[in-house]
Scaffold this motif. Structure first.
Motif, short mmCIF file in Angstrom:
data_model
loop_
_atom_site.label_atom_id
_atom_site.label_comp_id
_atom_site.label_asym_id
_atom_site.label_seq_id
_atom_site.Cartn_x
_atom_site.Cartn_y
_atom_site.Cartn_z
N VAL A 27 -5.42 5.41 11.38
CA VAL A 27 -6.24 5.00 10.23
C VAL A 27 -5.75 5.71 8.96
O VAL A 27 -5.59 5.08 7.91
CB VAL A 27 -7.73 5.30 10.49
N ALA A 28 -5.50 6.99 9.06
CA ALA A 28 -5.04 7.76 7.90
C ALA A 28 -3.68 7.27 7.42
O ALA A 28 -3.42 7.17 6.21
CB ALA A 28 -4.98 9.24 8.26
N ARG A 29 -2.79 6.94 8.36
CA ARG A 29 -1.45 6.47 7.98
C ARG A 29 -1.55 5.14 7.25
O ARG A 29 -0.87 4.91 6.23
CB ARG A 29 -0.56 6.34 9.22
N VAL A 30 -2.40 4.26 7.73
CA VAL A 30 -2.53 2.96 7.09
C VAL A 30 -3.21 3.10 5.72
O VAL A 30 -2.82 2.44 4.76
CB VAL A 30 -3.30 1.98 7.99
N ARG A 31 -4.19 3.98 5.62
CA ARG A 31 -4.84 4.19 4.31
C ARG A 31 -3.80 4.62 3.29
O ARG A 31 -3.82 4.17 2.12
CB ARG A 31 -5.96 5.22 4.43
N ALA A 32 -2.89 5.49 3.68
CA ALA A 32 -1.86 5.95 2.75
C ALA A 32 -0.92 4.82 2.33
O ALA A 32 -0.39 4.82 1.22
CB ALA A 32 -1.05 7.08 3.39
N LEU A 33 -0.75 3.81 3.19
CA LEU A 33 0.15 2.71 2.90
C LEU A 33 -0.47 1.64 2.01
O LEU A 33 0.23 1.02 1.21
CB LEU A 33 0.61 2.05 4.21
N VAL A 34 -1.77 1.40 2.17
CA VAL A 34 -2.37 0.19 1.56
C VAL A 34 -3.37 0.49 0.46
O VAL A 34 -4.00 -0.43 -0.07
CB VAL A 34 -3.03 -0.69 2.64
N GLY A 35 -3.55 1.73 0.08
CA GLY A 35 -4.48 2.05 -1.00
C GLY A 35 -5.91 1.74 -0.63
O GLY A 35 -6.39 2.12 0.44
N ASP A 36 -6.62 1.00 -1.48
CA ASP A 36 -8.05 0.79 -1.31
C ASP A 36 -8.42 -0.45 -0.50
O ASP A 36 -9.59 -0.85 -0.47
CB ASP A 36 -8.73 0.70 -2.68
N LEU A 37 -7.48 -1.08 0.16
CA LEU A 37 -7.79 -2.24 0.98
C LEU A 37 -8.87 -1.86 1.99
O LEU A 37 -8.76 -0.85 2.68
CB LEU A 37 -6.54 -2.70 1.72
N PRO A 38 -9.94 -2.65 2.12
CA PRO A 38 -11.03 -2.27 3.04
C PRO A 38 -10.61 -2.39 4.51
O PRO A 38 -9.77 -3.22 4.86
CB PRO A 38 -12.14 -3.28 2.72
N PHE A 39 -11.24 -1.57 5.33
CA PHE A 39 -10.99 -1.58 6.77
C PHE A 39 -12.29 -1.95 7.51
O PHE A 39 -13.35 -1.38 7.21
CB PHE A 39 -10.56 -0.21 7.28
N LEU A 40 -12.18 -2.86 8.46
CA LEU A 40 -13.24 -3.06 9.45
C LEU A 40 -12.90 -2.19 10.64
O LEU A 40 -11.81 -2.31 11.21
CB LEU A 40 -13.31 -4.53 9.86
#
Length: 270
Positions: A195-208
Motif C-alpha cells: 500500500v505504501a509503495r503504491v501511494r508513493a507512485l500514484v499520489g492522491d488517487l483513492p484506494f478501496l
C-alpha cells in the motif's frame, strides 16, 4: 456530482473512511428474518439505517445477491441508499473485466440497472475492457491492483522488468486511465508495505481497501501507509465483522457499534 466529489464530501461530512460491505449471506441472517430476498432487503435496510452517519461508502457484493436469485434486493438496497442517504456513494463490487462489447453491457448493468456510483473491475484484459466504464465520467472505476487474498502474489507480484506487476497496473491506472479523475485502486489491508509503495507512485488517487476485520488487516499500519496528506484517500471496507456482530434482533445496533469502533480506530491514526 461526480463520484470523486461525492466520496470526498462523504469523507468530510461523516469524518469517516469506513465502508460497510453489504454481503448478505442468507444462512447468517438473524433468525427472525426470512432466508429469501425479502429478508436480505430487510437486513440491508436495517444495517444502512444504523450506520449511514458513520460511513463514507457502502459496497454491495453482487455475488451474494446473484447466488440466491436476489438481484432485485440488490437493486432495491441501492435505491434505498440513494433515496434516504443520497450523500453516501455506493460501490458495486462486481469485478467485471471482458472485451469491449461485453464490457459495455456490464457498464450498463452497474450504472443503469443498479444505479451504482462506482464499480470494481479487473484490469487483466487491458484498457479496451475498461474503457466503457472509464468513459462514464461521473462514475467511479475501482481497479484491482494488489488484493488482500493469500494468492494475490501468484500473478500480482510477478517481475516485470525488475518491478512487480501490481506497480505497473497502479501507474497505468493513475497516468493513462484516469483522464476523467474517476479511478480508484483496490489494495488489500493485509499488505501495508505494498500500500505504501503504491501511494508513493500514484499520489492522491483513492484506494478501496478490503481486509480489515475478519481478514485481520492491521488498521494502524494500513492508515499510516495509505493515507493522503489531508488524512483521507482511503475507503476501508469491513463486511462480516460489522454485518454479523450479532445474530439476534439487536443485529443493527451491534453493527452500528462495530462501525463506530472501526471509524474511531481509523481516525486515531489519520
Amino acid at each position: 456530482m461526480r463520484f470523486a466529489e461525492k466520496l470526498a464530501a462523504a469523507w468530510a461530512a461523516n469524518d469517516s473512511l469506513v465502508c460497510v460491505g453489504l454481503d448478505p449471506d442468507p444462512q447468517r441472517l438473524p433468525a427472525h428474518l426470512s432466508r429469501d430476498a425479502a429478508g436480505i432487503l430487510a437486513f440491508n435496510r436495517a444495517i444502512i439505517d444504523a450506520t449511514h452517519d458513520l460511513v463514507c461508502a457502502y459496497k454491495p457484493q453482487i455475488a451474494y445477491f446473484a447466488a440466491c436469485g436476489a438481484e432485485e434486493a440488490l437493486r432495491e438496497s441501492i435505491a434505498y441508499i440513494r433515496c434516504n442517504y443520497p450523500a453516501i456513494p455506493v460501490i458495486l463490487d462486481a469485478k467485471r473485466g471482458d472485451i469491449g462489447s461485453t464490457a459495455e453491457q456490464y457498464a450498463v448493468e452497474a450504472f443503469d440497472r443498479y444505479a451504482a456510483d462506482a464499480v470494481t473491475i479487473n484490469p487483466y484484459m487491458g484498457h479496451d475492457s475498461a474503457e466503457p466504464f472509464l468513459r462514464r465520467a461521473d462514475k467511479g472505476v475501482v481497479v484491482l491492483c494488489r488484493t488482500s487474498n493469500p494468492g494475490a502474489a501468484d500473478f500480482q507480484d510477478l517481475d516485470v522488468d525488475g518491478r512487480p506487476l501490481y506497480e505497473i497496473v497502479a501507474e497505468n491506472v493513475a497516468r493513462k486511465w484516469n483522464a476523467n479523475n474517476n479511478c480508484m485502486l483496490v489494495l488489500g489491508a493485509t499488505w501495508p508495505e505494498q500500500v505504501a509503495r503504491v501511494r508513493a507512485l500514484v499520489g492522491d488517487l483513492p484506494f478501496l481497501v478490503p481486509g480489515v476485520g475478519a481478514q485481520g488487516g492491521d488498521v494502524e499500519k494500513l492508515v499510516r501507509a495509505g493515507r493522503t496528506a489531508d488524512g483521507a484517500g482511503l475507503v476501508i471496507n469491513s463486511s462480516r465483522a460489522i454485518l454479523y456482530a450479532s445474530s439476534g434482533e439487536d443485529f443493527a445496533e451491534a453493527a452500528r457499534n462495530e462501525t463506530r469502533k472501526l471509524r474511531d480506530l481509523i481516525n486515531a491514526y489519520r
